[in-house]
Scaffold this motif. Structure first.
Motif: not given
Ligand code: GLU
Length: 551
Positions: A202-219
């Motif tokens: 998983k990666i953690k990402h912070h979006d300025i509008i959507k806030g913190n979001v977790d995604f699986p890595e891209n493969d």
């Protein structure tokens, strides 16, 4: 034979990427300056959502002394519509959202970080693709579209994730020697990114509008250069926003799910990642269902619609700010006279799920905005609109001096008239003030409390013969209407009438209403004193005669 030989074989003439890194240096801007952009595809009419994004981007750039630019994303050349770029730029300019850099029309641009149209940047993308190939992070793929389809079908049948990844990425492991042979033999290919990602991480990402979001890595080994030599959106996004030194990528939230891929591309290319802000689309309430404003179904989705309706651009901008930040309304209440330029937009206050577009509210904003305009401005704007869309209004407005008087009624005071929401309302609102127009139209008089033929005749005759004097000031004018009421047995004051309703047929207000209706054929008008002053006694007399005939 190694990756470098392969890279040289595929892109023999491409420049080193260091050339571009030097050509487009970091921007010299104050701390905190936001460099952002809109990146429309030239595929037809400008959508209100495009203007919305432009407004947000421009405001952030202006508020932070940064840069706002426009990049035209025309890598899907089949979808391109003639002159669409020029139209986009014209719409932005018209709404006061002039970009600092970008395309000016179909062929020319301004700014040091161009070209600002992707089809003109082919060599740049190819240099970076060459670089990735030379370090083993991208590779040619010889799969035909038919093979791609077969892979997809197998994945579907086995109920597994679709795409070109892992064991499905057939061309990923072909040896360099074999690849070179195939290319030399003339086999067709595209270029794919060799993703280092794993779906189970998983990666953690912070979006300025959507806030913190977790995604699986891209493969996924996505395509970066297509068969026509042009890049895909993903690859172009990474290269362009890096080289144009974008600090904030503000874009539609349909791209949120591509963030893992984009972060990976930035990383593998050795670029610093920008900040992301994913904007929810403008929504519409469609009989209780919330859905996106649609190009196909909703005329108000097109920016041109506002022009055709004559909704002032200031109202559109003000309303879009309302949608963008819910605190705008409070700000406006506290600062009724300030320019919207002073409002500081905040990305983190934007709606996560999509704000509703409300036409009634927009028109209400229009009314308030127009009520603050001078008669001169209302005149100019209506005339410009009329020239394009309403010949009849244009001819009414021919007499500028008279029109300024008409448009000046109840304007410029504390409580200005608020009956015009858009330029297409003007004709209906002023036409009765023009004798030619008024006399040539069959009027429909709907009297109210006082509606007896003789009573009406008496009021009109007596008023014009005995009481009306154009030299009266407003107080005297109103006192005279009271006297008229008294003379004919109506209450001179509403209070008196209310205290003793049996004693009178009606009151002074009802007498005024008769005068108003006979004069204008409507029961609702702005200030009647001003109307009479502008019409003059002769016109009034004529109007009363016509009203009497119609009884
Ligand atoms: N061309 C893309 C679009 O129209 C731009 C997305 C972006 O702003 O990066 O959706």
């Amino acid at each position: 034979m190694d990756y470098k030989d392969l890279a040289n074989l595929i892109f023999p003439d491409s420049k080193e990427i260091s050339y571009y890194e030097e050509k487009y240096p970091e921007r010299d801007l104050p701390e905190g300056a936001i460099v952002t952009r809109i990146a429309p595809s030239p595929t037809g009419f400008t959508h209100i959502g495009g203007l919305y994004q432009g407004l947000i981007a421009k405001k952030l750039a202006v508020n932070t002394k940064g840069v706002f630019f426009v990049r035209i994303e025309d890598t899907d050349q089949k979808r391109e519509v003639k002159n669409a770029t020029t139209e986009i730029i014209e719409s932005l300019n018209k709404y006061g959202l002039e970009p600092d850099e970008g395309m000016l029309n179909e062929t020319e641009g301004k700014g040091e970080y161009g070209p600002y149209k992707q089809s003109l940047r082919k060599e740049i993308y190819q240099s970076y693709a060459k670089y990735l190939i030379s370090i083993g992070k991208a590779y040619p793929c010889f799969c035909t579209p038919e093979e791609g389809e077969q892979i997809r079908q197998k994945q579907e049948a086995a109920k597994i994730r679709p795409g070109y990844y892992g064991v499905w990425a057939k061309c990923r492991n072909i040896t360099v020697e074999e690849v070179i042979e195939k290319i030399k033999a003339g086999e067709k290919y595209i270029i794919r990114f060799k993703s280092p990602g794993r779906e189970d991480r998983k990666i953690k990402h912070h979006d300025i509008i959507k806030g913190n979001v977790d995604f699986p890595e891209n493969d996924q080994d996505i395509v970066i250069i297509k068969a026509d030599g042009l890049p895909t959106y993903h690859f172009a996004h990474a290269i362009d926003d890096h080289l144009m030194r974008t600090t904030h990528v503000i874009r539609g939230d349909e791209w949120l799910s591509s963030v893992p891929l984009h972060l990976q591309l930035f990383h593998e290319l050795g670029f610093k990642t920008p900040k992301y802000a994913h904007i929810a689309p403008i929504m519409k309430n469609d009989e209780g269902n919330k859905r996106k404003l649609s190009k196909r179904k909703d005329p108000e989705a097109a920016v041109n619609y506002y022009d055709e309706e004559g909704i002032p651009k200031e109202a559109v901008i003000e309303y879009l700010l309302n949608i963008a930040n819910s605190n705008f309304e409070n700000w406006r209440r506290a600062n009724p006279d300030k320019s919207v330029d002073e409002f500081e937009l905040q990305l983190n206050k934007m709606s996560v799920s999509g704000a509703l577009f409300d036409m009634v509210k927009l028109l209400d904003v229009g009314k308030t905005i127009i009520s603050r305009f001078s008669a001169e401005k209302v005149y100019e704007e209506s005339l410009n609109w009329a020239k394009k869309y309403d010949k009849e209004l244009e001819s009414l407005l021919e007499d500028k001096e008279y029109s300024l008087k008409v448009l000046g009624i109840e304007r410029g005071n504390k409580k200005p008239r608020k009956d015009i929401a858009k330029w297409s309302d003007v004709k209906e609102n002023i036409s009765y003030m023009y004798d030619n127009k008024f006399f040539e139209t069959n009027q429909n008089y709907e009297y109210q409390i006082i509606n007896d033929k003789q009573d009406i005749e008496k009021i009109l005759d007596l008023y014009i013969e005995k009481y009306y004097d154009e030299n009266d000031d407003k107080q005297m004018w109103f006192d005279k209407i009271k006297e008229l009421a008294g003379e004919l047995g109506y209450a001179k004051e509403v209070k008196e009438f209310k205290a003793n309703p049996e004693a009178y047929k009606a009151h002074v207000g009802d007498v005024s209403t008769v005068l108003r209706i006979a004069l204008t054929a409507r029961s609702n008008t702005p200030d009647m004193y001003e109307i009479m002053q502008i019409l003059g006694k002769e016109s009034m007399q004529k109007r009363f005669e016509i009203a009497k005939k119609a009884l």
